[in-house]
Every structure is written in C-alpha cells, then in structure tokens.
Design a protein around this motif. Structure first.
Motif, PDB file in Angstrom:
ATOM      1  N   GLY A   1       0.850  -1.196   0.000  1.00 13.38           N
ATOM      2  CA  GLY A   1       0.000   0.000   0.000  1.00 13.38           C
ATOM      3  C   GLY A   1       0.873   1.228   0.000  1.00 13.38           C
ATOM      4  N   GLY A   2       0.709   2.069  -0.998  1.00 13.46           N
ATOM      5  CA  GLY A   2       1.645   3.164  -1.199  1.00 13.46           C
ATOM      6  C   GLY A   2       1.305   4.463  -0.513  1.00 13.46           C
ATOM      7  N   ARG A   3       0.169   4.532   0.175  1.00 10.55           N
ATOM      8  CA  ARG A   3      -0.224   5.798   0.817  1.00 10.55           C
ATOM      9  C   ARG A   3       0.480   5.936   2.173  1.00 10.55           C
ATOM     10  N   VAL A   4       1.254   6.994   2.330  1.00  6.32           N
ATOM     11  CA  VAL A   4       1.984   7.233   3.581  1.00  6.32           C
ATOM     12  C   VAL A   4       1.648   8.629   4.099  1.00  6.32           C
ATOM     13  N   LEU A   5       1.160   8.692   5.313  1.00  9.79           N
ATOM     14  CA  LEU A   5       0.873   9.961   5.969  1.00  9.79           C
ATOM     15  C   LEU A   5       2.081  10.349   6.821  1.00  9.79           C
ATOM     16  N   VAL A   6       2.675  11.501   6.532  1.00  3.79           N
ATOM     17  CA  VAL A   6       3.835  11.981   7.283  1.00  3.79           C
ATOM     18  C   VAL A   6       3.384  13.147   8.141  1.00  3.79           C
ATOM     19  N   ALA A   7       3.337  12.930   9.456  1.00  2.00           N
ATOM     20  CA  ALA A   7       2.915  13.962  10.404  1.00  2.00           C
ATOM     21  C   ALA A   7       4.143  14.706  10.896  1.00  2.00           C
ATOM     22  N   CYS A   8       4.217  16.000  10.609  1.00  2.64           N
ATOM     23  CA  CYS A   8       5.415  16.793  10.880  1.00  2.64           C
ATOM     24  C   CYS A   8       5.158  17.845  11.950  1.00  2.64           C
ATOM     25  N   GLY A   9       6.098  17.951  12.891  1.00  5.34           N
ATOM     26  CA  GLY A   9       6.057  19.009  13.875  1.00  5.34           C
ATOM     27  C   GLY A   9       6.800  20.238  13.384  1.00  5.34           C
TER      28      GLY A   9
ATOM     29  N   GLU B   1      -7.204   7.626   5.406  1.00  2.12           N
ATOM     30  CA  GLU B   1      -6.922   7.453   3.982  1.00  2.12           C
ATOM     31  C   GLU B   1      -5.451   7.117   3.740  1.00  2.12           C
ATOM     32  N   THR B   2      -4.859   6.333   4.653  1.00  6.20           N
ATOM     33  CA  THR B   2      -3.444   6.011   4.505  1.00  6.20           C
ATOM     34  C   THR B   2      -3.184   4.553   4.853  1.00  6.20           C
ATOM     35  N   ASP B   3      -2.026   4.060   4.423  1.00  5.36           N
ATOM     36  CA  ASP B   3      -1.631   2.681   4.694  1.00  5.36           C
ATOM     37  C   ASP B   3      -0.516   2.594   5.728  1.00  5.36           C
ATOM     38  N   HIS B   4       0.169   3.703   5.948  1.00  6.08           N
ATOM     39  CA  HIS B   4       1.279   3.745   6.898  1.00  6.08           C
ATOM     40  C   HIS B   4       1.438   5.180   7.384  1.00  6.08           C
ATOM     41  N   ILE B   5       1.967   5.348   8.595  1.00  6.55           N
ATOM     42  CA  ILE B   5       2.125   6.678   9.185  1.00  6.55           C
ATOM     43  C   ILE B   5       3.557   6.870   9.648  1.00  6.55           C
ATOM     44  N   VAL B   6       4.108   8.042   9.380  1.00  3.63           N
ATOM     45  CA  VAL B   6       5.403   8.441   9.936  1.00  3.63           C
ATOM     46  C   VAL B   6       5.139   9.528  10.968  1.00  3.63           C
ATOM     47  N   ASP B   7       5.524   9.264  12.205  1.00  2.00           N
ATOM     48  CA  ASP B   7       5.381  10.224  13.294  1.00  2.00           C
ATOM     49  C   ASP B   7       6.676  11.032  13.394  1.00  2.00           C
TER      50      ASP B   7
END
Length: 218
Positions: free
Chosen positions: A32-40, A99-105
């Motif tokens: 799954g290519g959708r990656v949510l990158v949550a940035c501070g 709406e994502t397959d993986h998350i980067v915190d």
C-alpha cells in the motif's frame, strides 16, 4: 554534530533518507503506497519533510500533515520541494489517517519536553488508537527522551509499531518494545569512540539497520 563539520541541511537530509529507507523495509509499496507523514514545527518535522520527498521518488503517495509550519528558510525550501512534486498537504488529521496505509510520526523528537500543545494532543491520541502501522522518528511523540512515555495525558499509552533512532539510540529506547532501527550512516569512528557509541553493521547501500535494544550502548 558541529564537531564533525556537518551542517543542519546535511544532517536533515541524511536523517530523512534514513527514515524513508526504514519505511521501505517496514512497508514496501506493494503493501500500500499511501503514507501519511505527520510533521512538527522543529527539526523532527524537517526530517519528515525530507523523508516524504524520498518516498515520492520511491513510488509512494505521501500526504503531509504540517499544521505549525516553520518560517525558517530551510523549512520553506523543503516545503517548496514537496509542492513542486504536487505532494498534498492535509490539515484534517482525522481525515488523513483514514486514507493512509502507513504513518510516519515526525512530530516531536530529541528536543521535546513539557506538555503537548495544540493542535497535537488529539493527533497523538489518534496515533495511540489507530491500527495503521506507525514509524516514529527518534522518539514516539510525547515521550520524554530520558524516561519514556508520560505518566498522564496524550501519549501515555502510545507505543508505535516501529522506531528509528537517528545517529544513536536515546535512553527512552529502554522502555520501547517494538521494532527498532538505527539510521544515519555518517558517524566517524573518532566520534563514536569519543561518545562511546556503537556503529551498527550497515549492509551494502543501506542507511538503516534493525537492531535490538538489549546489550547495546546507548
């Protein structure tokens, strides 16, 4: 890092590259290519912005959550690079996480202390509850770099699936039980000896290596 003559631009690029490779090892695009990158708003968020650029070039479809954007010229350039790739920025974290397959915190990292301030309490609570796999950058957001998860409030029960320690593991790793990577293949032997650090056994072209916590120097 200044003793090694590295600039903040270099360090952020190396860190973001390491994060992107950890994502690839944990969650290749075929999953799954959708990656949510949550940035501070700080350096941790900058690492996330760099990682998103690399992920796009690997074939992923990153989305950026970046609610408190720095006006610093470096961060503005990183943002412009993503905009030129037409990578979307999403302000609604609840919508994005569905709406994502993986998350980067990449919200808070090494320098975090004190209370979690708006708009991030609800974001960290969502990270606590989600079943979508999460990779935390340098520290799970809200964790104290020395003592680990907070005793109360957002993040008390937050334990992401994976953690990437940049340059070297931090003391909080002793409280962490997920998959653990070390990234940042630039540390010299002189610096490692000076600060009593292990250089992990990187393979081939890899910028990251998966390591256990037990029995390793911090």
């Amino acid at each position: 890092m200044s003793t090694g003559a590295f600039s903040i631009d270099q360090l952020m690029e190396l860190a973001g590259l390491s994060v992107s490779q950890a994502v690839f090892k944990l969650h290749p695009p075929s999953k799954g290519g959708r990656v949510l990158v949550a940035c501070g708003p700080g350096n941790n968020g900058g690492d996330g912005l760099v990682a998103a650029r690399h992920l796009w070039h690997y074939g992923y479809k990153p989305t950026i959550y970046y609610p408190k954007q720095s006006k610093n010229e470096l961060y503005q350039r990183l943002k412009k690079q993503l905009e030129d790739l037409t990578i979307p920025f999403e302000n609604d974290f609840g919508k994005a996480i569905g709406e994502t397959d993986h998350i980067v915190d990449a919200i808070f990292g090494f320098s975090f202390s004190g209370e979690v301030r708006e708009p991030f309490p609800s974001v960290i609570e969502a990270l606590e509850k989600t079943r979508i796999p999460v990779l935390a950058v340098d520290a799970p957001s809200s964790w104290n770099i020395e003592t680990g998860p907070p005793e109360s409030g957002p993040g008390r029960q937050y334990s992401p699936d994976a953690l990437i320690s940049l340059t070297a593991p931090k003391p909080l790793v002793k409280m962490y039980r997920g998959r653990h990577f070390v990234g940042g293949r630039f540390l010299s032997q002189v610096m490692a000896e000076k600060y009593n650090l292990d250089i992990p056994p990187y393979e081939g072209l890899d910028q990251v290596v998966e390591v256990p916590v037990e029995g390793r120097k911090l």
